[in-house]
Design an enzyme around this catalytic site. Structure first.
Site, PDB file in Angstrom:
ATOM      1  N   LYS A  81      67.743   8.680  19.624  1.00 51.95           N
ATOM      2  CA  LYS A  81      67.006   8.216  20.715  1.00 51.95           C
ATOM      3  C   LYS A  81      67.430   7.857  21.989  1.00 51.95           C
ATOM      4  CE  LYS A  81      63.860   4.045  21.263  1.00 51.95           C
ATOM      5  NZ  LYS A  81      63.296   2.515  20.570  1.00 51.95           N
TER       6      LYS A  81
ATOM      7  N   ASP B  43      63.522   0.448  28.026  1.00 50.45           N
ATOM      8  CA  ASP B  43      62.333   0.043  27.199  1.00 50.45           C
ATOM      9  C   ASP B  43      61.652  -1.384  27.449  1.00 50.45           C
ATOM     10  OD1 ASP B  43      60.279  -0.051  25.550  1.00 50.45           O
ATOM     11  OD2 ASP B  43      61.355  -0.633  23.604  1.00 50.45           O
TER      12      ASP B  43
ATOM     13  N   LYS C 171      57.207  -6.391  27.059  1.00 54.42           N
ATOM     14  CA  LYS C 171      57.971  -7.225  26.316  1.00 54.42           C
ATOM     15  C   LYS C 171      57.970  -8.528  27.025  1.00 54.42           C
ATOM     16  CE  LYS C 171      61.173  -3.745  24.382  1.00 54.42           C
ATOM     17  NZ  LYS C 171      61.057  -4.107  22.851  1.00 54.42           N
TER      18      LYS C 171
ATOM     19  N   ASP D  18      68.515   1.138  25.050  1.00 55.79           N
ATOM     20  CA  ASP D  18      67.752   1.742  24.079  1.00 55.79           C
ATOM     21  C   ASP D  18      67.916   3.395  24.091  1.00 55.79           C
ATOM     22  OD1 ASP D  18      65.825   1.312  22.218  1.00 55.79           O
ATOM     23  OD2 ASP D  18      63.922   1.722  23.561  1.00 55.79           O
TER      24      ASP D  18
ATOM     25  N   ASP E 130      54.883  -0.465  22.753  1.00 55.52           N
ATOM     26  CA  ASP E 130      56.103  -0.671  22.405  1.00 55.52           C
ATOM     27  C   ASP E 130      56.928   0.091  21.333  1.00 55.52           C
ATOM     28  OD1 ASP E 130      58.442  -1.816  23.164  1.00 55.52           O
ATOM     29  OD2 ASP E 130      58.050  -4.146  22.534  1.00 55.52           O
TER      30      ASP E 130
ATOM     31  N   GLU F 143      57.518   2.858  20.821  1.00 49.73           N
ATOM     32  CA  GLU F 143      57.628   4.268  21.507  1.00 49.73           C
ATOM     33  C   GLU F 143      58.748   5.161  20.826  1.00 49.73           C
ATOM     34  OE1 GLU F 143      59.330   1.705  22.656  1.00 49.73           O
ATOM     35  OE2 GLU F 143      61.030   2.724  22.577  1.00 49.73           O
TER      36      GLU F 143
ATOM     37  N   ARG G  31      59.736   5.682  18.065  1.00 49.64           N
ATOM     38  CA  ARG G  31      59.332   6.766  16.874  1.00 49.64           C
ATOM     39  C   ARG G  31      58.358   7.865  17.467  1.00 49.64           C
ATOM     40  NH1 ARG G  31      56.304   1.866  13.905  1.00 49.64           N
ATOM     41  NH2 ARG G  31      58.133   1.135  14.824  1.00 49.64           N
TER      42      ARG G  31
HETATM   43  N1  BES Z   1      63.653  -0.561  21.420  1.00 57.53           N
HETATM   44  C1  BES Z   1      62.999  -1.371  20.548  1.00 57.53           C
HETATM   45  C2  BES Z   1      63.609  -2.177  19.275  1.00 57.53           C
HETATM   46  C3  BES Z   1      64.751  -2.943  19.782  1.00 57.53           C
HETATM   47  C4  BES Z   1      64.670  -4.172  19.639  1.00 57.53           C
HETATM   48  C5  BES Z   1      66.122  -2.373  19.993  1.00 57.53           C
HETATM   49  C6  BES Z   1      65.613  -5.033  19.892  1.00 57.53           C
HETATM   50  C7  BES Z   1      67.132  -3.295  20.073  1.00 57.53           C
HETATM   51  C8  BES Z   1      66.944  -4.655  20.334  1.00 57.53           C
HETATM   52  C9  BES Z   1      61.595  -0.706  20.235  1.00 57.53           C
HETATM   53  O1  BES Z   1      61.025   0.394  21.036  1.00 57.53           O
HETATM   54  C10 BES Z   1      60.690  -1.584  19.940  1.00 57.53           C
HETATM   55  O2  BES Z   1      60.026  -2.322  20.817  1.00 57.53           O
HETATM   56  N2  BES Z   1      60.440  -2.015  18.654  1.00 57.53           N
HETATM   57  C11 BES Z   1      59.217  -2.880  18.232  1.00 57.53           C
HETATM   58  C12 BES Z   1      58.541  -2.366  17.267  1.00 57.53           C
HETATM   59  C13 BES Z   1      57.084  -2.978  16.879  1.00 57.53           C
HETATM   60  C14 BES Z   1      55.986  -2.837  18.260  1.00 57.53           C
HETATM   61  C15 BES Z   1      56.316  -2.306  15.982  1.00 57.53           C
HETATM   62  C16 BES Z   1      59.923  -4.150  17.901  1.00 57.53           C
HETATM   63  O3  BES Z   1      60.779  -4.097  17.211  1.00 57.53           O
HETATM   64  O4  BES Z   1      59.197  -5.070  17.942  1.00 57.53           O
HETATM   65 ZN    ZN Z   2      62.538   1.210  22.323  1.00 54.85          ZN
HETATM   66 MN    MN Z   3      59.733  -0.397  22.410  1.00 53.35          MN
END
Ligand code: BES
Ligand code: ZN
Ligand code: MN
Length: 487
Positions: free
Chosen positions: A250, A255, A262, A273, A332, A334, A336
């Site tokens: 990825k 992000d 966020k 990210d 968010d 994204e 996947r």
């Molecule tokens: N890049 C984030 C995940 C992440 C969180 C990486 C903290 C490193 C530290 C990912 O894109 C994300 O935002 N995931 C969401 C998924 C949710 C919306 C289903 C998350 O983890 O809140």
């Molecule tokens: Zn992300």
């Molecule tokens: Mn995200």
């Protein structure tokens, strides 16, 4: 690398260096080995000092002593290693390298009895610091030569692994204004020409022509255009029958969350990210030196996730590169999406196995903390192979369940699936989403959201971007090369 390694097998007392680092395992004492030789020159005084200071060789303990010319080294640093394990050499090297940096020494010697693992690799990992944007207070790197006392100098492979980890760390630590999708792509092109890899870059127009709608959707809110990076290691004489594997990372260079912005506190570190993509690029750099007998594809989908006027929206539906349709229910989620298109593309290369790395979910950090990555997959043999490689590389993993019963959360009324489920089991539903784009190819997904970034230096791990995954991938590829070409 700016410094050179030399194996030293002479008398330790006559080694002329700025700093001599002696690793002492817990309970090892000063009775034998290098520590005993040095102590002899002090007439037993160091042993007495260590007892007085309660230095027992516990991990984290240290004792710095000026030698007043009793031996040729200017200073001796005793470092506690705790209980020794297969990575004790790397740990000693890392602690020594970090001290060498802090103490600003020109010459360093590292000694320790019965250590396994590469001390030289450790020195390079510990010496690392990201300071290329500092204009004040940065001293020039003085370290020129490292004597490894009775320990092998790092192999060409280890040097390449250390460079690969440093590259991944630099990319993760770099500010998002400079580490953009375009920059990741140009880095890949440079790697390819410097180290004998093939490289294809798909820019926005090429992605549109191919129909990578999910990668394009995520990038729509940004003025910076996305890229799909495809590096290939091809061994000499490779044919259509040569086994191939694919590594997919990825490469989300920032992000913000998109319209599902966020909150403050969760955005600050989101330059990290792209750590999965950085690990793939770092691993490909090392793999070019390891020269495995299999074809290795390194594939990185790269984009920003912002919230400009053209940003993708909740309720939007897109047809993925594979053909399955996805309804966006959280912008968010994204990672996947960009991985879905990249995994389908990876599958077209007909790999025997696919391993992806992604900072995919915060939920994996809730489950496992920040030191360990989660392992998911559709094939127990491939999962075991990656677990074994991770253990040998000294990176921490924990196997997670790919519970298909949770898939019902992802059902959509209008499309084939949504891109998010409910809160609980969020790392699993993320993995289940990726699984939709894999088909039957043996596949492992590493959710590295925790260990890709560190709050503090710890052993070989550096503060900030850690380069997590590079060492595992290189070890996995070496083993896959043996396994897939055997017989
Ligand atoms: N890049 C984030 C995940 C992440 C969180 C990486 C903290 C490193 C530290 C990912 O894109 C994300 O935002 N995931 C969401 C998924 C949710 C919306 C289903 C998350 O983890 O809140
Ligand atoms: Zn992300
Ligand atoms: Mn995200």
């Amino acid at each position: 690398m700016a410094f050179e390694f030399v194996r030293y097998d002479g008398a330790i007392a006559s080694l002329e260096v700025d700093l001599l680092v002696l690793g002492v395992a817990q309970g090892e004492g000063f009775a034998s080995g290098a520590a005993a030789d040095v102590d002899a020159a002090f007439g037993g005084g160091l042993k007495a000092l260590a007892a007085e200071e309660s230095f027992e060789g516990k991990e984290g303990q240290s004792l710095l002593v000026h030698t007043f010319s009793r031996i040729s080294a200017k200073r001796v640093l005793f470092l506690g290693l705790g209980k020794t394990d297969p990575q004790s050499g790397r740990l000693l090297g890392a602690l020594a390298g970090r001290r060498a940096r802090d103490l600003d020494v020109r010459t360093l010697a590292v000694a320790g009895s019965t250590l396994s693992g590469s001390a030289g690799l450790g020195v390079t990992l510990g010496f690392y610091r990201y300071d290329q944007w500092k204009t004040e207070g940065v001293k020039a790197k003085k370290l020129e030569r490292i004597y490894l006392v009775g320990l092998d100098a790092p192999s060409v492979e280890h040097v390449a692994v250390a460079e690969g980890v440093a590259l991944a760390r630099d990319l993760v630590n770099g500010p998002p204004v400079s580490i953009t999708p375009e920059k990741l792509a140009s880095t890949a092109v440079e790697l390819a020409s410097a180290h004998g890899l093939e490289c294809t870059i798909f820019d926005k127009a090429a992605l549109e022509a191919k129909g990578m709608a999910l990668l394009l959707a995520v990038s729509a809110g940004s003025d910076r255009e996305p890229r799909l990076i495809h590096l290939t290691w091809r061994p000499a004489g490779a044919t259509d029958a040569t086994p191939a594997i694919a590594l997919v990372g990825k490469g989300l260079t920032f992000d913000a969350g998109g319209l599902n912005l966020k909150p403050a506190g969760s955005i600050e570190d989101m330059k990290m990210d792209m750590a999965g993509g950085a690990a793939v690029l770092g691993a490909m750099r090392a793999i070019a030196a390891v020269k495995p007998n299999i074809i290795v594809h390194g594939i990185v989908p790269s984009s920003e996730n912002l919230l400009g006027a053209s940003a993708y929206k909740l309720g939007d539906v897109f047809k993925s590169y594979l053909g399955k349709t996805v309804e966006i229910m959280n912008t968010d989620a994204e990672g996947r999406l960009i991985l879905a298109d990249a995994l389908a593309y990876a599958n077209e290369q007909k790999p025997r196995e696919i391993v992806d790395l992604a900072t995919l979910t915060g939920a994996i950090c809730v489950a496992l903390g920040n030191d360990r990555a989660g392992i998911f997959g559709n094939d127990d043999g491939t999962i075991a192979a990656v677990e074994a490689a991770g253990a040998a590389a000294g990176e921490l993993y924990w196997k997670m369940p790919l519970d298909h019963s949770l898939w019902k959360q992802m059902k959509s009324d209008v499309a084939d699936m949504k891109n998010v489920g409910k809160r609980w089991g969020g790392a699993i539903t993320g993995a289940l989403f990726l699984n939709q784009f894999i088909g039957k190819t043996p596949w492992v997904h590493l959710d590295i959201a925790g260990p890709a970034w560190a709050e503090a230096n710890d052993g070989h791990v550096s503060k900030g971007g850690t380069g997590f995954g590079v060492m595992t991938l290189v070890e996995y590829v070496k083993r896959a090369s043996d396994r897939l070409t055997a017989g």
